[in-house]
Design a protein around this motif. Structure first.
Motif, short mmCIF file in Angstrom:
data_model
loop_
_atom_site.label_atom_id
_atom_site.label_comp_id
_atom_site.label_asym_id
_atom_site.label_seq_id
_atom_site.Cartn_x
_atom_site.Cartn_y
_atom_site.Cartn_z
N GLY A 1 0.98 -1.16 -0.11
CA GLY A 1 -0.06 0.15 0.02
C GLY A 1 0.86 1.35 -0.05
O GLY A 1 0.40 2.25 -0.70
N LEU A 2 1.76 1.13 0.89
CA LEU A 2 2.71 2.36 0.86
C LEU A 2 3.65 2.85 -0.39
O LEU A 2 3.55 3.62 -0.83
CB LEU A 2 3.77 2.19 1.98
N GLU A 3 3.99 1.50 -0.85
CA GLU A 3 4.62 1.61 -2.18
C GLU A 3 3.83 2.28 -3.62
O GLU A 3 4.16 2.64 -4.18
CB GLU A 3 5.12 0.18 -2.60
N LEU A 4 2.54 1.85 -3.47
CA LEU A 4 1.54 2.31 -4.30
C LEU A 4 1.07 3.87 -3.87
O LEU A 4 0.39 4.37 -4.92
CB LEU A 4 0.18 1.47 -4.49
N GLY A 5 1.66 4.34 -2.93
CA GLY A 5 1.32 5.75 -2.62
C GLY A 5 -0.01 6.11 -1.69
O GLY A 5 -0.37 7.23 -1.41
N ALA A 6 0.04 4.99 -0.51
CA ALA A 6 -1.03 5.43 0.67
C ALA A 6 -0.47 6.40 1.35
O ALA A 6 0.98 6.25 1.43
CB ALA A 6 -1.33 4.14 1.39
N ASP A 7 -1.08 7.17 1.93
CA ASP A 7 -0.45 8.05 3.12
C ASP A 7 0.04 7.50 4.42
O ASP A 7 1.08 7.95 5.04
CB ASP A 7 -1.36 9.32 2.96
N ASP B 1 8.10 0.38 12.42
CA ASP B 1 7.44 1.04 11.51
C ASP B 1 8.24 1.33 10.39
O ASP B 1 9.27 2.05 10.55
CB ASP B 1 6.82 2.22 11.96
N ARG B 2 8.30 0.70 9.19
CA ARG B 2 8.95 0.98 7.87
C ARG B 2 8.20 1.98 7.12
O ARG B 2 8.62 2.18 6.06
CB ARG B 2 9.08 -0.28 7.16
N SER B 3 7.18 2.78 7.50
CA SER B 3 6.32 3.66 6.42
C SER B 3 7.38 4.55 5.90
O SER B 3 7.47 4.85 4.56
CB SER B 3 5.41 4.46 7.41
N ILE B 4 8.31 5.07 6.86
CA ILE B 4 9.12 6.21 6.19
C ILE B 4 10.10 5.69 5.10
O ILE B 4 10.39 6.21 4.24
CB ILE B 4 9.88 6.97 7.31
N ASP B 5 10.63 4.40 5.48
CA ASP B 5 11.55 4.02 4.58
C ASP B 5 11.06 3.47 3.00
O ASP B 5 11.62 3.87 2.13
CB ASP B 5 12.16 2.46 5.26
N VAL B 6 9.80 3.09 3.17
CA VAL B 6 9.11 2.81 1.93
C VAL B 6 8.81 3.94 1.11
O VAL B 6 9.11 4.35 0.03
CB VAL B 6 7.82 1.92 2.19
N HIS B 7 8.13 4.96 1.92
CA HIS B 7 7.81 6.57 1.10
C HIS B 7 9.33 6.82 0.69
O HIS B 7 9.19 7.62 -0.40
CB HIS B 7 7.72 7.45 2.42
N LEU B 8 10.59 7.01 1.34
CA LEU B 8 11.62 7.76 0.78
C LEU B 8 12.25 6.83 -0.26
O LEU B 8 12.70 7.36 -1.23
CB LEU B 8 12.56 7.67 1.95
N SER B 9 11.90 5.42 -0.45
CA SER B 9 12.37 4.80 -1.42
C SER B 9 11.64 5.18 -2.74
O SER B 9 12.34 5.25 -3.83
CB SER B 9 12.12 3.25 -1.21
N SER B 10 10.41 5.31 -2.53
CA SER B 10 9.32 5.75 -3.43
C SER B 10 10.12 7.22 -4.11
O SER B 10 10.01 7.44 -5.28
CB SER B 10 8.17 5.84 -3.24
N THR C 1 2.22 12.63 1.16
CA THR C 1 3.02 12.24 2.42
C THR C 1 4.43 12.31 1.80
O THR C 1 5.26 12.57 2.62
CB THR C 1 2.79 10.54 2.96
N GLU C 2 4.43 11.89 0.67
CA GLU C 2 6.05 11.82 -0.05
C GLU C 2 6.48 13.36 -0.19
O GLU C 2 7.61 13.59 0.48
CB GLU C 2 6.04 11.53 -1.44
N PHE C 3 5.41 14.40 -0.33
CA PHE C 3 5.62 15.68 -0.29
C PHE C 3 5.93 16.23 1.12
O PHE C 3 7.07 17.05 1.19
CB PHE C 3 4.45 16.45 -0.81
#
Length: 232
Positions: A93-99, A195-204, A161-163
Motif C-alpha cells: 500500500g505504501l509503495e503504491l502511494g498510500a499516505d 514501523d517501515r513507513s518512512i523507509d518505503v515512502h523515501l524509497s518511492s 506524504t511523499e511531499f
C-alpha cells in the motif's frame, strides 16, 4: 467558518462502517461510506472528498486495487486499514502511494488521530513569506503553499506524504534528520517500533527524484540515525 472535512470510508463491513461514521461525525467530520471497491473508486474520483479510508480486505475489488486505480488519476490522501500484523499489505500500500495505514481492529480514536495528522499536512492555510517562498536546492524547487515540486524544471507527481517528507528534508538540506523527527513532522505522529513507513515512502521518492551529475541520489540514508537531503 470552514466546512467539516469530508471523508469517504470504503469498507464492506457495514456494522463497523456505521460505528466509525457515528464516531467521526461526532469529531467534526462529514463521513460517507460505500461498501465495495468499485463504488469506492467512483466516489473517490468525484472530487467531493478531502481524504479516503480504504479497507484492504474486500471481496471482488480489494483495497490495494482501489488504491492503485485512485493513484492512477488522483493524489487525494488515502489511509489504508490493514489486517493486524500483515506487513505485506502495508508495504504494498505504501509503495503504491498510500499516505498511512492503521491496523485492524483499530480504535476509532486512533483512526481519527491519523486522519487529522494527514489533513493537517495537506490542508495548510495560506501563511506568511516562508510558506509563499519556494525552497530551492538546485535542481529541485519545492513550493510549500502550492504543494508542488519540480526537478530540473519537470513537475513531479508526489503523494501528500511523499511531499511532506521531502519538504522536511529539504528544509534541513545538508543536515541529518532522524527517523523520529521525520515521523513527527512528515507523518504527524510519533515513530512506532518496527514501523517501515518512512523507509518505503523515501524509497518511492528516490525513484521519482532525479540524480545528480555524479549519479548520487539526493536522499542519503545515514545508517542508525535517519536521512539527509544532499546538496549537489
Amino acid at each position: 467558518m470552514p466546512s467539516d472535512p469530508r471523508v469517504l470510508l470504503v469498507d464492506d463491513d457495514v456494522e463497523l462502517s456505521r460505528m466509525l461514521m457515528e464516531y467521526m461525525g461526532g469529531e467534526g467530520f462529514d463521513v460517507h461510506a460505500v461498501h465495495d471497491g468499485e463504488a469506492g473508486v467512483g466516489q473517490a474520483l468525484s472530487g467531493s472528498y478531502d481524504l479516503i479510508v480504504v479497507d484492504v480486505m474486500m471481496p471482488r475489488l480489494n483495497g490495494v486495487e482501489v488504491l492503485r486505480r485512485i493513484r492512477a488519476r488522483s493524489s487525494l490522501p488515502v489511509l489504508m486499514l490493514t489486517a493486524k500484523g500483515d506487513d505485506i499489505d502495508r508495504v504494498v500500500g505504501l509503495e503504491l502511494g498510500a499516505d498511512d495505514y492503521v491496523p485492524k481492529p483499530c480504535s476509532p480514536r486512533e483512526l481519527v488521530a491519523r486522519v487529522r495528522a494527514i489533513l493537517r499536512r495537506t490542508q495548510r492555510e495560506s501563511g506568511g513569506e516562508e510558506l509563499n517562498s519556494p525552497l530551492e536546492v538546485a535542481p529541485l524547487v519545492l513550493w510549500p503553499q502550492k504543494r508542488s515540486v519540480e526537478w530540473d524544471g519537470t513537475p513531479l507527481a508526489l503523494t501528500s506524504t511523499e511531499f511532506n517528507l521531502l519538504e522536511v528534508l529539504v528544509r534541513h538540506a545538508g543536515r541529518v534528520v532522524s527517523k523520529g523527527d521525520l515521523s513527527e513532522q512528515g507523518l504527524g505522529r510519533p515513530l512506532a517500533r518496527y514501523d517501515r513507513s518512512i523507509d518505503v515512502h523515501l524509497s518511492s521518492l528516490r525513484h521519482k527524484l532525479g540524480r545528480y551529475a555524479d549519479g548520487r541520489s539526493p536522499i542519503e540514508t545515514v545508517r542508525g540515525i535517519g536521512y539527509q537531503y544532499l546538496r549537489e
